[in-house]
Design a protein around this motif. Structure first.
Motif, short mmCIF file in Angstrom:
data_model
loop_
_atom_site.label_atom_id
_atom_site.label_comp_id
_atom_site.label_asym_id
_atom_site.label_seq_id
_atom_site.Cartn_x
_atom_site.Cartn_y
_atom_site.Cartn_z
N GLY A 1 0.82 -1.21 0.00
CA GLY A 1 0.00 0.00 0.00
C GLY A 1 0.85 1.25 0.00
N VAL A 2 0.20 2.36 -0.39
CA VAL A 2 0.91 3.63 -0.35
C VAL A 2 1.10 4.06 1.11
N THR A 3 2.14 4.79 1.37
CA THR A 3 2.46 5.16 2.75
C THR A 3 1.57 6.27 3.29
N SER A 4 0.92 7.04 2.40
CA SER A 4 0.04 8.10 2.86
C SER A 4 -1.15 8.21 1.93
N ILE A 5 -2.27 8.69 2.45
CA ILE A 5 -3.50 8.82 1.67
C ILE A 5 -3.55 10.21 1.05
N PRO A 6 -3.71 10.30 -0.29
CA PRO A 6 -3.76 11.61 -0.93
C PRO A 6 -5.05 12.34 -0.56
N GLN A 7 -5.05 13.64 -0.69
CA GLN A 7 -6.23 14.45 -0.38
C GLN A 7 -7.22 14.46 -1.54
N LYS A 8 -6.74 14.20 -2.75
CA LYS A 8 -7.59 14.16 -3.92
C LYS A 8 -6.91 13.31 -4.98
N PHE A 9 -7.70 12.61 -5.79
CA PHE A 9 -7.11 11.77 -6.82
C PHE A 9 -7.59 12.23 -8.20
N SER A 10 -6.87 11.78 -9.22
CA SER A 10 -7.26 12.00 -10.61
C SER A 10 -7.13 10.67 -11.33
N LEU A 11 -8.23 10.19 -11.90
CA LEU A 11 -8.24 8.91 -12.61
C LEU A 11 -8.56 9.18 -14.07
N MET A 12 -7.53 9.26 -14.90
CA MET A 12 -7.68 9.48 -16.33
C MET A 12 -7.52 8.14 -17.03
N VAL A 13 -8.65 7.54 -17.45
CA VAL A 13 -8.61 6.22 -18.06
C VAL A 13 -8.26 6.37 -19.54
N ASN A 14 -6.99 6.65 -19.79
CA ASN A 14 -6.53 6.91 -21.15
C ASN A 14 -5.50 5.88 -21.62
N ARG A 15 -5.58 4.70 -21.03
CA ARG A 15 -4.72 3.58 -21.42
C ARG A 15 -5.47 2.29 -21.08
N PRO A 16 -5.00 1.11 -21.55
CA PRO A 16 -5.73 -0.14 -21.32
C PRO A 16 -6.14 -0.35 -19.86
N PHE A 17 -7.36 -0.85 -19.66
CA PHE A 17 -7.90 -0.97 -18.31
C PHE A 17 -8.83 -2.18 -18.19
N LEU A 18 -9.14 -2.52 -16.96
CA LEU A 18 -10.07 -3.60 -16.62
C LEU A 18 -11.30 -2.98 -15.98
N PHE A 19 -12.50 -3.51 -16.30
CA PHE A 19 -13.68 -3.10 -15.55
C PHE A 19 -14.52 -4.31 -15.18
N VAL A 20 -15.12 -4.25 -14.00
CA VAL A 20 -15.92 -5.34 -13.46
C VAL A 20 -17.23 -4.77 -12.94
N ILE A 21 -18.36 -5.38 -13.31
CA ILE A 21 -19.65 -4.98 -12.78
C ILE A 21 -20.06 -6.01 -11.73
N GLN A 22 -20.20 -5.56 -10.49
CA GLN A 22 -20.48 -6.47 -9.37
C GLN A 22 -21.78 -6.08 -8.66
N ASP A 23 -22.52 -7.10 -8.24
CA ASP A 23 -23.62 -6.88 -7.31
C ASP A 23 -23.01 -6.85 -5.92
#
Length: 418
Positions: A377-399
């Motif tokens: 895990g990362v050593t500290s939690i960021p205050q805000k994130f940016s998720l730019m899905v501009n490269r190959p990725f995985l997606f899962v739809i879960q109940d």
């Protein structure tokens, strides 16, 4: 004496649907929903759901190995259902091989059947912004004797439509195709072109999903952006944008976010590997334990999200994949044992497990007709994130209530068909 051989075909489908839950109007309905939630939470911890999750990631990894760097979209739940329906007719080494492949080797067949019945019922109760439908059918060659116990178990536990047809008549093809079309909202108008003289049974599962985002993307903010393809190339794609608070986690080499539908029972989990991590490597190391650990670490965080529009169909024969996963005996004409379906001889065996799917992701929501690693895990939690899905990725739809993986896809190149 020459041995007579017949065969079974299994087909799994996903597409779009129109089904919903009306709002609760009184205390009795509220009490009923409370019971549904309790039952769903109980199902989440069952051996069947855990087995389905493990099978889903095994399946996805093996499909990627056989189709490297290609877009994939499957419903592991649909495939598990169709194979489990068939499992009820398997005996001896065939039953053992299928159970091992489906990760059901430590679960009795009765327990698996009963849990599937409860799971199907639970998944029918969603909300006004989420629509889900599951349909099963058995198509039998007229004049062939089938064991009543096999048919009754499929009807009782899987809600299966059972119909006998004269497979030698051309109209039988049209009858089956019309059932498929009706149960896929006409998105899949045809599944078979003809019926071979050796075919005695066709097993079809259909799972259809349509959901609106809890917070829809603003169409006016959608912009053409570059998507990084494998190698040095890029592709201009319509990229949707929004900001807000989301369930988010940043691992050692990836980010993951949950974009919920409707009330939040069902969500799309998007895994974006870091720019120096190949999606194929990420898929190879993905398993049920990793999934459970990462999902448990999601936490609410403010951030910006950019996601490409998607619309494509996927079709594949799963024979090779299932053989690699341990089901080879079920496809062997002279070895497979499906004595629970009909008296033998003649022998029954599976000739094809076919899966076809459709997915569309846009500003309003989504519509859809599966190693050992050390987590750092990362050593500290960021205050805000940016998720730019501009490269190959995985997606899962879960109940999220039952923790059932309904759909999963690997996108190497976003496409918008049609």
């Amino acid at each position: 004496m020459k041995k007579h051989i017949s065969h079974v075909v299994i087909i799994g489908w996903i597409c779009s649907v129109v089904l919903g839950l009306h709002g609760c109007s009184n205390a009795d309905e509220l009490l009923g929903i409370t019971e549904v939630i309790k039952e769903a939470e109980h199902l989440a911890g069952t051996d069947l759901v855990l087995a389905n999750t493990e099978f889903a990631f095994d399946l996805l990894a093996k499909i990627h190995q056989q189709q490297p760097n290609e877009n994939i979209f499957i419903s592991p739940f649909s495939i598990s259902l169709a194979l489990s329906m068939t499992l009820n007719g398997a005996e001896g080494k065939t039953q053992l091989a299928m159970a091992n492949t489906l990760k059901l080797d430590l679960i009795s067949l009765d327990e698996a059947n009963q849990t599937y019945a409860k799971l199907r019922k639970s998944l029918q109760v969603l909300d006004t912004k989420v629509e889900l439908s599951i349909a099963n059918s058995l198509w039998l060659r007229q004049g062939v004797t089938f064991k009543p116990d096999f048919l009754e178990r499929n009807q009782n536990f899987f809600g299966t439509k059972v119909a006998a047809l004269d497979f030698d008549q051309p109209q039988s093809v049209g009858i089956i195709n019309r059932w498929v079309s009706q149960n896929t909202n006409k998105n899949i108008p045809k599944i078979i072109d003809s019926i071979s003289p050796q075919m005695v049974m066709l097993i079809i599962n259909a799972i259809h999903f349509k959901g609106r985002w809890s917070k829809e993307f603003d169409k006016s903010k959608t912009r053409e952006k570059d998507f990084q393809l494998l190698g040095e190339g890029t592709k201009r794609v319509p990229m949707m944008h929004q900001s807000g608070k989301y369930l988010y986690y940043s691992g050692s080499n990836f980010q993951v976010i949950n974009l919920p539908y409707g009330s939040g029972r069902i969500g799309m989990y998007i895994f974006l590997p870091n720019s120096d991590t190949f999606l194929g490597d990420f898929l190879t190391n993905l398993n049920a334990d990793n999934w459970k650990g990462w999902i448990s670490k999601l936490h609410k965080l403010e951030g910006d999200v950019a996601l490409p529009r998607l619309k494509f169909t996927y079709e594949a024969s799963l024979n090779r994949v299932l053989k690699v996963l341990g089901m080879e005996v079920a496809f062997a004409p002279n070895i497979a044992n499906f004595g629970g379906i009909r008296p033998v001889p003649p022998n029954l065996f599976i000739t094809e497990v076919k899966h076809k799917s459709f997915v569309e992701v846009n500003e309003e929501g989504a519509e859809a007709a599966a190693a050992t690693s050390v987590e750092i895990g990362v050593t500290s939690i960021p205050q805000k994130f940016s998720l730019m899905v501009n490269r190959p990725f995985l997606f899962v739809i879960q109940d999220n209530w039952t923790q059932t993986l309904l759909f999963m896809g690997a996108v190497f190149e976003p496409v918008i068909e049609g």
